[in-house]
Design an enzyme around this catalytic site. Structure first.
Site, mmCIF file in Angstrom:
data_model
loop_
_atom_site.group_PDB
_atom_site.id
_atom_site.type_symbol
_atom_site.label_atom_id
_atom_site.label_comp_id
_atom_site.label_asym_id
_atom_site.label_seq_id
_atom_site.Cartn_x
_atom_site.Cartn_y
_atom_site.Cartn_z
ATOM 1 N N ASP A 85 0.851 -1.187 0.000
ATOM 2 C CA ASP A 85 0.000 0.000 0.000
ATOM 3 C C ASP A 85 0.886 1.236 0.000
ATOM 4 O O ASP A 85 2.102 1.149 0.185
ATOM 5 C CB ASP A 85 -0.952 0.018 1.202
ATOM 6 C CG ASP A 85 -0.235 -0.280 2.517
ATOM 7 O OD1 ASP A 85 0.872 0.261 2.713
ATOM 8 O OD2 ASP A 85 -0.774 -1.040 3.327
ATOM 9 N N ASP A 112 1.224 5.320 1.354
ATOM 10 C CA ASP A 112 0.774 6.373 2.260
ATOM 11 C C ASP A 112 1.277 7.719 1.747
ATOM 12 O O ASP A 112 2.397 7.830 1.236
ATOM 13 C CB ASP A 112 1.294 6.137 3.676
ATOM 14 C CG ASP A 112 0.666 4.903 4.316
ATOM 15 O OD1 ASP A 112 -0.505 4.630 4.021
ATOM 16 O OD2 ASP A 112 1.358 4.222 5.096
ATOM 17 N N ASP A 166 9.514 6.048 13.708
ATOM 18 C CA ASP A 166 10.235 5.121 14.578
ATOM 19 C C ASP A 166 11.630 4.759 14.082
ATOM 20 O O ASP A 166 12.611 4.911 14.790
ATOM 21 C CB ASP A 166 9.406 3.855 14.823
ATOM 22 C CG ASP A 166 8.838 3.246 13.549
ATOM 23 O OD1 ASP A 166 9.213 3.680 12.433
ATOM 24 O OD2 ASP A 166 8.016 2.308 13.667
#
Length: 416
Positions: free
Chosen positions: A73, A75, A150
């Site tokens: 996918d 983003d 992160d």
């Protein structure tokens, strides 16, 4: 790495910004195969840019493109606020309470997620004593959005129009070296959000990357902080470890670092108690190999099956010498449900599957063949027999046997 670019071997160039207080990213000229980038994602990004907003592909999709993988996918991160994105795309909706996102909807059920740049909310706090992030709902600018992420390999931005990677954190070097490293001090980042410990293991396992020594040490040191994480998130991340195609490697890392001792001591105890090739620990590794082969064949296993296979050996031990296998499994699962918030639906499926396994292994299905859990149970049995090196002919016969419900449906169709 993409075969049609040499930019990763070139010295990066910088673009000077007007505001000296804004960090300047390193920019890498990279040409990706256009076929790997969803055309609808490109439309979304370009429309945002045409209306004066910053918009980039971000995160895992950029990392996967650099590694010549096809992203699952895409983003999009943008300077536009959710209401502004919603105004630009009639085929969209704003979702989320913790943090508002926009889902842009396309035909076939495709959803492209568009998020406004965020910043680390800790920057707004005067008290630095509490590391655990309990709210992540602060808008920011592009470089703040990169720094709040992160791992460095997940903080790369791709400018579709300029065909450039923007790197504020050194992620390109980590992609080159094939290592997982946090943005900033590993211990601090893990205590801010302990789920990052599982994500570090997931990326190392799925991508075949190494973990830098300081991150590895922080995983070991901070593993007990996982008890502070939201239990549903723990459950979901464990499933992601199993779904990623490298379940054996990832679970091994969890065991090696002691993370499995915290989350699933019932499983780690079996692995420590190694009884040779026929022991339950070795069977678990072979079962996880089976899971990875099924995933590679593009036939991912049902989540109930994945949970059952991960816990199969300790559940079988719980059933040893007990007449009511279903009740024994239910008692075994109760503390795990409390510890990890495992869905009752999954727990019920595991209880029913383990209870019926001996009958299925003997080639007897009976009325169980009419239930919705029949095919998942056969998947579990196939994995167990394969791990034991035994024939799966009984499963083939059960799969090919006439299905009572299907017979009934065919008769009804004939009458019409």
């Amino acid at each position: 790495m993409p075969t049609d670019t040499g930019a990763l071997d070139e010295d990066p160039f910088r673009v000077e910004l007007v505001d000296e207080d804004i960090p300047t990213p390193r920019r890498y000229q990279v040409v990706f195969d256009e076929a790997r980038i969803d055309p609808d994602v490109q439309k979304v990004v370009r429309r945002l840019v045409r209306h004066g907003f910053q918009a980039y592909l971000v995160g895992g999709c950029v990392r996967d493109l650099l590694l010549d993988r096809r992203p699952k996918d895409f983003d999009v991160a943008t300077s536009a606020r959710p209401e502004e994105v919603r105004e630009l795309f009639r085929n969209s909706r704003i979702i989320g309470r913790r943090f508002r996102l926009v889902h842009v909807l396309f035909q076939g059920g495709k959803v492209i997620e568009v998020a406004t740049f965020r910043r680390n909310p800790k920057e707004d706090s005067d008290d630095g004593s509490e590391l655990l992030i309990r709210s992540d709902n602060a808008f920011g600018v592009a470089h703040e959005d990169a720094l709040r992420r992160d791992f460095r390999i997940n903080a790369l931005f791709y400018d579709v129009e300029a065909r450039q990677i923007l790197d504020w954190v050194g992620g390109m070097e980590d992609v080159r070296r094939q290592v997982v490293h946090t943005i900033g001090d590993p211990e601090t980042r893990f205590r801010e959000d302990p789920i990052r410990i599982l994500r570090a293991l997931k990326f190392a396992g799925r991508l075949g990357f190494g973990i830098t020594p300081d991150v590895y040490d922080a995983v070991v040191y901070c593993r007990d902080a996982l008890a502070l994480a939201a239990r549903p998130r723990l459950s979901e991340e464990i499933l992601r470890l199993l779904r990623g195609g490298q379940a054996r490697r990832t679970i091994y890392l969890a065991w090696e670092t002691g993370v499995l001792d915290v989350l699933l001591p019932e499983v780690s105890a079996l692995l420590y108690d190694d009884r040779g090739d026929d022991g339950p620990g070795q069977r678990l590794w072979r079962v996880l190999d089976y899971v990875d082969r099924r995933t590679a064949a593009d036939r991912p296993l049902d989540d109930t099956v994945l949970w059952t296979l991960l816990l199969l050996e300790p559940m079988k031990e719980a059933c040893d010498g007990v007449r009511d296998r279903a009740a024994a499994v239910a008692d075994f699962l109760e503390p795990l449900i409390d510890r990890l918030a495992i869905s009752r639906r999954y727990a019920d499926g595991m209880r029913r599957i383990v209870a019926v396994l001996p009958r299925l292994a003997g080639g007897r299905a009976g009325r169980f063949a009419r239930t919705d859990i029949f095919q998942p149970a056969l998947d579990v049995l196939a994995a167990e027999l394969t791990a034991r090196g035994e024939s799966t002919e009984a499963i083939d016969r059960l799969r090919s046997a006439p299905h009572p419900r299907r017979q009934h449906a065919d008769a009804a169709q004939f009458r019409r």
